[in-house]
Design an enzyme around this catalytic site. Structure first.
Site, PDB file in Angstrom:
ATOM      1  N   LYS A   1       1.652  20.049  22.513  1.00 12.60           N
ATOM      2  CA  LYS A   1       0.696  19.297  23.281  1.00 12.60           C
ATOM      3  C   LYS A   1       1.384  18.075  23.877  1.00 12.60           C
ATOM      4  O   LYS A   1       2.444  17.708  23.355  1.00 12.60           O
ATOM      5  CB  LYS A   1      -0.507  18.894  22.441  1.00 12.60           C
ATOM      6  CG  LYS A   1      -0.131  17.899  21.299  1.00 12.60           C
ATOM      7  CD  LYS A   1      -1.328  17.333  20.676  1.00 12.60           C
ATOM      8  CE  LYS A   1      -1.672  15.998  21.226  1.00 12.60           C
ATOM      9  NZ  LYS A   1      -0.966  14.853  20.657  1.00 12.60           N
TER      10      LYS A   1
ATOM     11  N   LYS B   1      -5.725   3.906  16.687  1.00 14.60           N
ATOM     12  CA  LYS B   1      -4.453   3.252  16.366  1.00 14.60           C
ATOM     13  C   LYS B   1      -4.778   1.847  15.866  1.00 14.60           C
ATOM     14  O   LYS B   1      -5.811   1.277  16.224  1.00 14.60           O
ATOM     15  CB  LYS B   1      -3.588   3.139  17.618  1.00 14.60           C
ATOM     16  CG  LYS B   1      -3.333   4.485  18.307  1.00 14.60           C
ATOM     17  CD  LYS B   1      -1.970   5.031  17.974  1.00 14.60           C
ATOM     18  CE  LYS B   1      -1.695   6.327  18.688  1.00 14.60           C
ATOM     19  NZ  LYS B   1      -0.924   7.263  17.872  1.00 14.60           N
TER      20      LYS B   1
ATOM     21  N   ARG C   1      19.088  17.802  29.210  1.00 16.68           N
ATOM     22  CA  ARG C   1      19.860  17.485  30.421  1.00 16.68           C
ATOM     23  C   ARG C   1      21.188  16.810  30.104  1.00 16.68           C
ATOM     24  O   ARG C   1      22.134  16.860  30.858  1.00 16.68           O
ATOM     25  CB  ARG C   1      19.026  16.563  31.323  1.00 16.68           C
ATOM     26  CG  ARG C   1      17.937  17.327  32.033  1.00 16.68           C
ATOM     27  CD  ARG C   1      17.227  16.463  32.998  1.00 16.68           C
ATOM     28  NE  ARG C   1      16.739  15.258  32.353  1.00 16.68           N
ATOM     29  CZ  ARG C   1      15.952  14.370  32.943  1.00 16.68           C
ATOM     30  NH1 ARG C   1      15.598  14.532  34.185  1.00 16.68           N
ATOM     31  NH2 ARG C   1      15.536  13.310  32.309  1.00 16.68           N
TER      32      ARG C   1
ATOM     33  N   HIS D   1      -6.336  17.811  17.563  1.00 20.91           N
ATOM     34  CA  HIS D   1      -6.359  17.713  16.096  1.00 20.91           C
ATOM     35  C   HIS D   1      -7.775  17.602  15.519  1.00 20.91           C
ATOM     36  O   HIS D   1      -8.135  18.302  14.583  1.00 20.91           O
ATOM     37  CB  HIS D   1      -5.559  16.503  15.613  1.00 20.91           C
ATOM     38  CG  HIS D   1      -4.163  16.421  16.164  1.00 20.91           C
ATOM     39  ND1 HIS D   1      -3.385  17.524  16.370  1.00 20.91           N
ATOM     40  CD2 HIS D   1      -3.407  15.360  16.551  1.00 20.91           C
ATOM     41  CE1 HIS D   1      -2.195  17.148  16.843  1.00 20.91           C
ATOM     42  NE2 HIS D   1      -2.199  15.838  16.965  1.00 20.91           N
TER      43      HIS D   1
ATOM     44  N   GLU E   1      -4.802   5.528  11.959  1.00 25.07           N
ATOM     45  CA  GLU E   1      -3.370   5.205  11.962  1.00 25.07           C
ATOM     46  C   GLU E   1      -3.215   3.689  11.971  1.00 25.07           C
ATOM     47  O   GLU E   1      -3.997   2.997  12.628  1.00 25.07           O
ATOM     48  CB  GLU E   1      -2.699   5.786  13.199  1.00 25.07           C
ATOM     49  CG  GLU E   1      -2.761   7.287  13.273  1.00 25.07           C
ATOM     50  CD  GLU E   1      -2.005   7.819  14.473  1.00 25.07           C
ATOM     51  OE1 GLU E   1      -0.796   8.008  14.350  1.00 25.07           O
ATOM     52  OE2 GLU E   1      -2.629   8.003  15.530  1.00 25.07           O
TER      53      GLU E   1
END
Ligand code: BG6
Length: 493
Positions: free
Chosen positions: A150, A341, A51, A242, A218
């Protein structure tokens, strides 16, 4: 070892969301690396749109910044950098307005016979509108391909709506649904390991494999993506795509060849054979967690709710689950999946834990033989490790020890490990859909995930807290230990 570069045909790649995070961190650097390696022909053109109003030159400056860390790392000659930047053009275009589309049409007008790739690096709510515009402006040629990222919806129903919308303009053979895990070198290696060696396949079943563990850990929190992440959570963000894809590649039957449909047919069978997570099984089979303040390698870190600035979020940042397959091959061999996480280390791996030997011929003094274990390290430190029992060297009788045969790909091949997007983008141009998800795979994955989300909602199941820098809530450890097994945390911080 040398790498073999096969140049691709001329192409126009139009990136929607070209000034966004994905384009900056992944797409532009991946294209740059392919160019640097000599894979892009002179007629390869990259057209950014978003944009934002921007000139061609400003987009080139944006791209130059995006690839700067990669140039520093590989010491690329300036001529190569300039050649890459010269491929770039930019047009501001909005999905919901006519502006800009005419310029895009003009840019592409005399290249109708060239492969055309539309990459939608934008939210799925814009997929339908952008595809409709592409159709209206006559931009979809016979050689056009659509790439979508995704999340494809938040449930089976919304994914269906997205797939229907893009399906109105693009036929399934020209739709490329990216799961970037499938482009990782080591994930592809899984196929090489399984189907290019005789050794494993005869043992690859419930008779010899006790269980399989798939971990994607992670260390980072949700960083700047809290807005998206809070509407998704770990189950949608990582497991639905995944993790289930990794499970499929590990569990699937050998396909008859590596053609896109042969591989995807086999993966689909795995997804369809997953035992449904009924409300009764939920408590013993799945744990959701949310991190609280704790410690990362860099020092103290805030909890998820503080990062989000909202203390009522019920979104999970961690999931551990036990999946079972209804098949002759895998009946009785569970697949434990774990992702989160703010875990202690960044590690993605598949652990195939073999069963114990049926009869022990050694005396007690030799020590108990440990079952064999195959660890496929997807990242970091990519490689394969097979734990074997051997005799402790020297005198002193027969003493057994478990010793790994450990191969680290970097040491063996000594080449840069290409990012998943490099492979995937070139596969799109080549028209190879093997590493992309077919619509029925996405549907089957949602069909297994949806009931879990519904049960959580109905039962007001709150995520269990865990301290940042730990391996998730205690109940995730209990989930596997109840079965007399433990998570493979060896070598992880
Ligand atoms: C993305 C998820 O698909 O994969 C992220 O949306 C996650 O939340 C990322 O961090 C992990 O990918 P990688 O390649 O860093 O393991």
């Amino acid at each position: 070892m040398t790498t073999r570069i096969i140049p691709v045909d001329d192409f126009d790649l139009v990136i929607f969301g070209a000034t966004g995070d994905l384009s900056q961190r992944k797409l532009l650097p991946a294209l740059f690396h392919r160019d640097e390696q000599g894979q892009l022909p002179d007629g390869a053109c990259i057209i950014g749109t978003s944009r934002k109003a921007m000139s061609h030159e400003e987009f080139r400056t944006f791209a130059a910044e995006a690839i700067a860390p990669h140039i520093a790392a590989s010491n690329t000659p300036d001529a190569v950098v300039q050649r890459f930047l010269a491929r770039l053009r930019y047009y501001a275009a909005e999905a919901t307005r006519d502006d800009g589309w005419i310029s895009l049409e003009q840019e592409l007008a005399d290249r109708k016979d060239v492969i055309r790739v539309f990459y939608l690096a934008v939210g799925p709510d814009l997929f339908g509108a952008i595809c409709a515009r592409l159709g209206q402006h006559g931009l979809v040629t016979e050689k056009s391909r659509l790439v979508v990222e995704k999340p494809l919806g938040k449930s089976g129903t919304s994914a269906n709506a997205v797939n229907d919308a893009i399906g109105k303009v693009f036929a399934e053979p020209s739709i490329y649904r990216i799961d970037h895990y499938l482009g990782k070198e080591t994930v592809q290696n899984l196929m090489a390991l399984r189907f290019a060696n005789l050794l494993f396949e005869p043992l690859w079943n419930h008779k010899y494999v006790d269980h399989v563990q798939i971990t994607v850990g992670e260390t980072l929190g949700v960083e700047g993506r809290a807005g998206y992440y809070d509407t998704a959570g770990a189950l949608r963000d990582m497991v639905q795509n995944h993790m289930l894809q990794l499970l499929c590649l590990t569990a699937m039957e050998p396909p008859s060849c590596l053609s896109a449909d042969a591989v995807r047919d086999e993966k689909l069978k795995v997804l369809k054979s997953l035992k449904p997570m009924t409300a009764e099984r939920l408590e013993s089979h799945i744990v959701r967690g949310q991190y609280r303040a704790g410690a990362a390698a860099s020092g103290p870190v805030p909890g998820y709710l503080e990062e989000l600035g909202n203390d009522t979020s019920e979104t999970e940042t961690f999931v551990a689950l036990k999946a079972e397959l209804r098949s002759w091959r895998w009946n009785g061999t569970p697949f434990y999946l774990r992702t989160g996480k703010r875990l202690p280390s960044r590690v993605s791996e598949i652990v195939v834990q073999f069963r114990a030997i049926p009869h022990n011929v050694f005396e007690a003094s030799a020590g108990p033989p440990q079952p064999n274990r195959l660890v496929i390290r997807l990242q970091p430190n990519e490689g394969v490790k097979l734990d074997l029992m051997i005799k402790d060297p020297g005198p002193g009788g027969m003493r057994l020890q478990q010793v790994p045969v450990d191969m680290t790909f970097k040491e063996v091949f000594n080449v840069r490990n290409p990012d998943a997007y490099e492979r995937l983008l070139m596969d799109v141009v080549r028209g190879n859909q093997t590493l992309f998800m077919r619509r029925d795979e996405v549907d089957a994955a949602w069909a297994w995930i949806d009931p879990i989300l519904e049960h959580w909602k109905a039962a007001h199941d709150m995520p269990k807290p865990y301290t940042a820098g730990t391996w998730g809530p205690a109940s995730a450890i209990a989930l596997i230990e109840r079965d007399g097994r433990t998570w493979h945390d060896e070598g992880h911080a």
